[in-house]
Write a protein that holds these residues in place. Structure first.
Motif, PDB file in Angstrom:
ATOM      1  N   ALA A   1     -17.583 -19.947 -22.951  1.00 49.43           N
ATOM      2  CA  ALA A   1     -16.640 -21.050 -22.728  1.00 49.43           C
ATOM      3  C   ALA A   1     -16.860 -21.747 -21.388  1.00 49.43           C
ATOM      4  CB  ALA A   1     -15.204 -20.524 -22.818  1.00 49.43           C
ATOM      5  N   GLY A   2     -17.800 -21.244 -20.577  1.00 46.85           N
ATOM      6  CA  GLY A   2     -18.094 -21.870 -19.293  1.00 46.85           C
ATOM      7  C   GLY A   2     -17.171 -21.480 -18.164  1.00 46.85           C
ATOM      8  N   PHE A   3     -16.351 -20.417 -18.354  1.00 48.75           N
ATOM      9  CA  PHE A   3     -15.449 -19.988 -17.279  1.00 48.75           C
ATOM     10  C   PHE A   3     -16.273 -19.438 -16.115  1.00 48.75           C
ATOM     11  CE2 PHE A   3     -11.816 -18.701 -20.412  1.00 48.75           C
ATOM     12  CZ  PHE A   3     -11.664 -20.022 -20.765  1.00 48.75           C
ATOM     13  N   PRO A   4     -16.098 -19.974 -14.921  1.00 51.55           N
ATOM     14  CA  PRO A   4     -16.861 -19.470 -13.776  1.00 51.55           C
ATOM     15  C   PRO A   4     -16.282 -18.157 -13.253  1.00 51.55           C
ATOM     16  CG  PRO A   4     -15.390 -21.214 -13.072  1.00 51.55           C
ATOM     17  CD  PRO A   4     -15.244 -21.100 -14.569  1.00 51.55           C
ATOM     18  N   SER A   5     -17.124 -17.435 -12.541  1.00 50.01           N
ATOM     19  CA  SER A   5     -16.666 -16.233 -11.827  1.00 50.01           C
ATOM     20  C   SER A   5     -16.895 -16.478 -10.345  1.00 50.01           C
ATOM     21  CB  SER A   5     -17.456 -15.001 -12.285  1.00 50.01           C
ATOM     22  OG  SER A   5     -18.747 -14.988 -11.693  1.00 50.01           O
ATOM     23  N   HIS A   6     -16.627 -15.494  -9.548  1.00 49.69           N
ATOM     24  CA  HIS A   6     -16.818 -15.600  -8.102  1.00 49.69           C
ATOM     25  C   HIS A   6     -18.288 -15.865  -7.752  1.00 49.69           C
ATOM     26  CE1 HIS A   6     -16.129 -14.950  -3.866  1.00 49.69           C
ATOM     27  NE2 HIS A   6     -17.083 -14.036  -3.851  1.00 49.69           N
ATOM     28  N   VAL A   7     -19.220 -15.364  -8.556  1.00 51.11           N
ATOM     29  CA  VAL A   7     -20.642 -15.525  -8.236  1.00 51.11           C
ATOM     30  C   VAL A   7     -21.300 -16.688  -8.981  1.00 51.11           C
ATOM     31  CG1 VAL A   7     -20.918 -13.098  -7.612  1.00 51.11           C
ATOM     32  CG2 VAL A   7     -21.413 -13.826  -9.946  1.00 51.11           C
ATOM     33  N   THR A   8     -20.570 -17.384  -9.822  1.00 50.99           N
ATOM     34  CA  THR A   8     -21.133 -18.546 -10.512  1.00 50.99           C
ATOM     35  C   THR A   8     -21.429 -19.632  -9.474  1.00 50.99           C
ATOM     36  OG1 THR A   8     -19.793 -18.046 -12.463  1.00 50.99           O
ATOM     37  CG2 THR A   8     -20.744 -20.255 -12.336  1.00 50.99           C
TER      38      THR A   8
ATOM     39  N   THR B   1     -22.552 -25.381  -8.491  1.00 49.13           N
ATOM     40  CA  THR B   1     -23.209 -26.501  -9.177  1.00 49.13           C
ATOM     41  C   THR B   1     -23.236 -26.319 -10.691  1.00 49.13           C
ATOM     42  OG1 THR B   1     -25.339 -25.415  -8.861  1.00 49.13           O
ATOM     43  CG2 THR B   1     -24.661 -27.028  -7.179  1.00 49.13           C
ATOM     44  N   ALA B   2     -22.745 -25.175 -11.185  1.00 50.01           N
ATOM     45  CA  ALA B   2     -22.776 -24.907 -12.629  1.00 50.01           C
ATOM     46  C   ALA B   2     -21.901 -25.913 -13.370  1.00 50.01           C
ATOM     47  CB  ALA B   2     -22.312 -23.484 -12.914  1.00 50.01           C
ATOM     48  N   ASP B   3     -22.382 -26.355 -14.510  1.00 51.26           N
ATOM     49  CA  ASP B   3     -21.653 -27.314 -15.344  1.00 51.26           C
ATOM     50  C   ASP B   3     -20.572 -26.557 -16.121  1.00 51.26           C
ATOM     51  OD1 ASP B   3     -20.733 -29.235 -17.097  1.00 51.26           O
ATOM     52  OD2 ASP B   3     -22.680 -29.601 -18.042  1.00 51.26           O
TER      53      ASP B   3
ATOM     54  N   PRO C   1     -22.206 -23.045 -21.240  1.00 51.68           N
ATOM     55  CA  PRO C   1     -22.107 -21.600 -20.968  1.00 51.68           C
ATOM     56  C   PRO C   1     -22.699 -21.241 -19.608  1.00 51.68           C
ATOM     57  CG  PRO C   1     -22.907 -21.982 -23.193  1.00 51.68           C
ATOM     58  CD  PRO C   1     -22.897 -23.321 -22.502  1.00 51.68           C
ATOM     59  N   VAL C   2     -22.096 -20.273 -18.975  1.00 46.65           N
ATOM     60  CA  VAL C   2     -22.579 -19.778 -17.687  1.00 46.65           C
ATOM     61  C   VAL C   2     -23.819 -18.937 -17.943  1.00 46.65           C
ATOM     62  CG1 VAL C   2     -21.994 -18.262 -15.741  1.00 46.65           C
ATOM     63  CG2 VAL C   2     -20.246 -19.748 -16.730  1.00 46.65           C
ATOM     64  N   GLU C   3     -24.814 -19.065 -17.047  1.00 46.48           N
ATOM     65  CA  GLU C   3     -26.011 -18.222 -17.160  1.00 46.48           C
ATOM     66  C   GLU C   3     -25.613 -16.779 -16.861  1.00 46.48           C
ATOM     67  OE1 GLU C   3     -30.365 -17.482 -15.112  1.00 46.48           O
ATOM     68  OE2 GLU C   3     -29.196 -19.235 -14.527  1.00 46.48           O
ATOM     69  N   LEU C   4     -25.901 -15.892 -17.771  1.00 47.13           N
ATOM     70  CA  LEU C   4     -25.455 -14.501 -17.642  1.00 47.13           C
ATOM     71  C   LEU C   4     -26.497 -13.668 -16.899  1.00 47.13           C
ATOM     72  CD1 LEU C   4     -23.030 -12.776 -18.327  1.00 47.13           C
ATOM     73  CD2 LEU C   4     -24.170 -12.096 -20.406  1.00 47.13           C
TER      74      LEU C   4
END
Length: 188
Positions: free
Chosen positions: A138-145, A148-150, A154-157
């Motif tokens: 779902a693209g939810f960021p974390s502290h380490v995302t 610049t992530a869109d 999806p967040v790069e895992l």
């Protein structure tokens, strides 16, 4: 003198004595209508009343993650949730992840990667990992995302993402490297 006990009212209303309420939960795809004491946690309801013992009582303070289940698809520490506050929700425990005899991909990855030792934390780890994969998709960021992530993709895992997102689930045996491998494998 005998206590004044009244049966619960239908439709989620508290009983006349005010200590119990009726509620409907959809647990692992099965609808359950229950009468629950207001002090009962979701964890105790699952384990003691319904026999779903996958979620474990570790710290009973929401600090270890052994009790993690999915509530409406989001991971949650069931030891902190009043059962009556979950009325109408979809609850998924580790027992509800498999489809018949076919294990959920995360259950399979944990087995193949030997991502457990004593196994006490494993059900919570697996439920949390299911939530992690949904959050990442779902693209939810974390502290380490990266900032610049869109957020629309999806967040790069990465391994750092997995470790950060799984940090609320503790493993006393130290199986963390294998847990990261299992989550990464299941994500693919």
């Amino acid at each position: 003198m005998e206590p004044n006990h009244h049966p619960p009212e239908p439709g989620g209303a508290p009983s006349a004595d005010g200590h119990q309420s009726s509620l409907v939960l959809h647990i692992n795809g099965v609808t359950q209508t229950l009468t629950v004491d207001h002090r009962t946690t979701l964890l105790d309801l699952l384990r003691e009343r319904l026999g779903l013992t996958g979620a474990k009582k570790g710290c009973d303070h929401g600090q270890c993650g052994a009790c993690t289940v999915l509530v409406d698809g989001r991971r949650a520490n069931s030891c902190l949730l009043p059962a009556v506050a979950q009325d109408g929700r979809q609850i998924t425990t580790v027992e509800g992840l498999a489809e018949g005899e076919r294990l959920h991909p995360l259950q399979q990855a944990f087995l193949e990667r030997d991502a457990l030792q004593c196994g006490y934390c494993t059900p919570g780890q697996i439920c949390s990992a299911v939530g992690v994969l949904a959050e990442v998709a779902a693209g939810f960021p974390s502290h380490v995302t990266p900032p610049t992530a869109d957020p629309a993709t999806p967040v790069e895992l990465t391994d750092d993402e997995i470790r950060e997102r799984m940090s609320g689930n503790l493993c006393r045996c130290g199986a963390y490297p294998r847990i990261v491998e299992a989550v990464r494998e299941a994500a693919q």
